[in-house]
Write an enzyme that holds these catalytic residues in place. Sequence first.
Site, PDB file in Angstrom:
ATOM      1  N   LYS A 124       0.744  -1.091  -0.114  1.00  0.00           N
ATOM      2  CA  LYS A 124       0.069  -0.016  -0.201  1.00  0.00           C
ATOM      3  C   LYS A 124       0.833   1.416   0.004  1.00  0.00           C
ATOM      4  CE  LYS A 124      -1.119   1.680   3.500  1.00  0.00           C
ATOM      5  NZ  LYS A 124      -2.492   2.042   5.024  1.00  0.00           N
ATOM      6  N   ASP A 143      -6.462   1.336   1.494  1.00  0.00           N
ATOM      7  CA  ASP A 143      -5.848   1.648   3.022  1.00  0.00           C
ATOM      8  C   ASP A 143      -7.777   1.783   3.283  1.00  0.00           C
ATOM      9  OD1 ASP A 143      -7.730   4.051   1.544  1.00  0.00           O
ATOM     10  OD2 ASP A 143      -6.651   5.184   3.227  1.00  0.00           O
TER      11      ASP A 143
END
Length: 213
Positions: A124, A143
């Site tokens: 991420k 997220d």
Amino acid sequence: MVYNSIRAKMVQEILSRLEEVFPDRLELKFSSPLELLVAVILAAQSTDKKVNQLTEKLFKKYRSCQDYLKAPLEELERDISSINYYKNKAKFIKSACQQIMERFGGQVPDSMEALTSLPGIGRKSANIILYNAFGKNEGIAVDTHVLRVSQRLGLTREKKPEKIEQDLMKIVPREQWGKFSNLLVLLGRYICTAQKPKHQECPLYDLCPSREL
């Protein structure tokens, strides 16, 4: 395939509407790839607002990997002690800077493989850095906001970030992966909130299958 085709058309409408409301950028403040890398490490389990308050002073003191490496660990810990898990994050920052110096000539690398080999940087975080610092679309940063909003919009039925990313990558054009993540984060942060989403303010209200929830 028909399901993906329908979702892909929906994605284009989502992007078009969100671009009229939100900017295609992070709320984390940075002026170089190194600053973004450090900010992303600091942002884990914290808010962008709190990170920005901290880095406003931090980035004036630490301008290069050498600066982070010269400082004793205890000093860096003190400098970031207002943030959650600051001791671990100080170690990640110093270790990442050490590897950047030893393996990448002092420059933050711009590939997924290299970035995810650094301490404190997962997929991420790497996606965030690659798009926002280098303009590269290697994936979609998922997220908590992207996870929640993509589920509410019916773009995925998955629950794990890595599987959600794979679903989204199939229906969002590659050149828009980074932008899509940035826009969904802002929508989730300010309108499609976890508690009491602001349906009447949402530019996607009529598209959302979760609007009555």
